[in-house]
Design an enzyme around this catalytic site. Structure first.
Site, PDB file in Angstrom:
ATOM      1  N   HIS A  45       0.828  -1.208   0.000  1.00 37.89           N
ATOM      2  CA  HIS A  45       0.000   0.000   0.000  1.00 37.89           C
ATOM      3  C   HIS A  45       0.861   1.256   0.000  1.00 37.89           C
ATOM      4  CE1 HIS A  45      -4.329  -1.262   0.892  1.00 37.89           C
ATOM      5  NE2 HIS A  45      -3.674  -2.399   0.684  1.00 37.89           N
TER       6      HIS A  45
ATOM      7  N   SER B 212       4.563   7.159   3.363  1.00 40.37           N
ATOM      8  CA  SER B 212       3.374   8.006   3.533  1.00 40.37           C
ATOM      9  C   SER B 212       2.209   7.243   4.151  1.00 40.37           C
ATOM     10  CB  SER B 212       2.949   8.616   2.190  1.00 40.37           C
ATOM     11  OG  SER B 212       2.651   7.609   1.235  1.00 40.37           O
TER      12      SER B 212
END
Length: 344
Positions: free
Chosen positions: A75, A85
């Site tokens: 992801h 992030s």
């Protein structure tokens, strides 16, 4: 079981070529990143040992933690590159990726990353990025449940931004094969990379919400009506009712060896028993001209699967966010950006 006709091959080739040629806006490329194998040789020589020991503890306490870390890395890399992030929490000024539709209720392992980061901050403060920690941890997680080893290039910086809207780049469980292929091509990854990386589903669990449509849809059509497949389907339906809740109930994506990284996932696809529609599509879709043959190859040859998985994980880990190399940082806490701005 759906099969393809000879006429579908050139059509599908044209389809893939179209995706290769189309522009999709800002691209994060899996090519020539400024990463090296000895990046921390002088600044933090114990980094690999520390990550490995913490992952050993995590997987020993619960083998499912391996799948959580691998998924977390996936992801991260599919949203503005492998820049950590995905680890960011929401703040007043930043909307993180954890609550984006493809990620909410699907991600875990954040506390494992926190523990590794705390250890490294004690040993080498301000040196090892969260993005690098997650990449190494995903390799170690794979190895600890029986998967292959690969060398991990290092030197990523942590992003000071997150990509909530960009999380739509992450493939979903009910997505069609052409759509998933397009998302991999967008990342600079090939169809072969896609099939190999899907093999990570040989470990880990899926939520009822993500396989309900599959088991109440075409599962019987792809798996046939053998007593074994009917019994398996009955079990899945007992876990995941058609209505009335149960969204958070889980089932292993590999029902044969759920805690072992092997190639049994591909055998399930050959039998038409893939739990997720997105996985079974790689074998049963009428458009699965290329992917079907790759699935057959990995089912027959676990060594070929391990080799390609290693190569594809390196390629995925090399998807870089150029912005993070200019304005990125090494976070002190993986959940929040640092209060200071790095000099440019």
């Amino acid at each position: 079981m759906a099969t393809s006709s000879p006429r579908s091959t050139p059509r599908f080739s044209k389809f893939l070529a179209l995706f290769l040629l189309l522009g999709f806006g800002k691209t994060y490329c899996a090519s020539d990143p400024p990463l090296t194998l000895d990046y921390y040789k002088s600044s933090c020589p114990s980094v690999l040992e520390i990550v490995r020991k913490e992952m050993e503890c995590a997987v020993l306490s619960d083998p499912r933690n391996a799948a959580l870390i691998i998924r977390l890395h996936f992801h991260d890399c599919f949203v503005q590159g492998c820049d950590g992030s995905v680890l960011l929490d929401d703040t007043i000024t930043l909307q993180g990726e954890k609550k984006a539709p493809p990620s909410i209720n699907s991600l875990g392992g954040f506390r494992i990353v926190d523990r590794i980061k705390n250890m490294l901050e004690s040993e080498c403060p301000g040196v090892v990025s969260c993005a690098d920690i997650l990449t190494v941890a995903a390799r170690d997680a794979t190895l600890l449940v029986g998967g292959p080893y690969w060398d991990v290039p290092l030197g990523r910086k942590d992003s000071r931004t997150a990509g909530y809207e960009l999380a739509s780049a992450i493939p979903t469980a009910d997505e069609s094969l052409p759509s998933i292929i397009s998302k991999f091509l967008f990342q600079g990854l090939s169809v072969t990379d896609m099939v190999a990386l899907a093999g990570a589903h040989t470990v880990g669990m899926a939520r009822c919400e993500n396989f309900r449509a599959r088991i109440y849809g075409d599962f019987e059509a792809t798996s046939g009506a053998s007593p074994a497949s009917e019994a398996y389907l009955g079990h899945l339906k007992s876990v995941c009712p058609p209505i009335g809740g149960g969204n958070n109930n889980v089932a292993p994506m590999d029902s044969v060896t759920p805690n072992l990284f092997d190639n049994s996932f591909y055998h399930l696809l050959l039998q038409g028993e893939g739990l997720l529609n997105s996985d079974q599509e790689m074998y049963s879709s009428i458009l699965a001209v290329q992917t079907r043959e790759i699935v057959k190859k990995y089912a027959a040859d676990p060594i070929a699967f391990f080799q390609q998985f290693s190569e594809s994980m390196v390629r995925m880990g090399n998807i870089t966010n150029p912005e993070s190399f200019v304005n990125g940082e090494v976070r002190k806490n993986c959940r929040f950006i640092n209060t200071w701005a790095p000099e440019i």
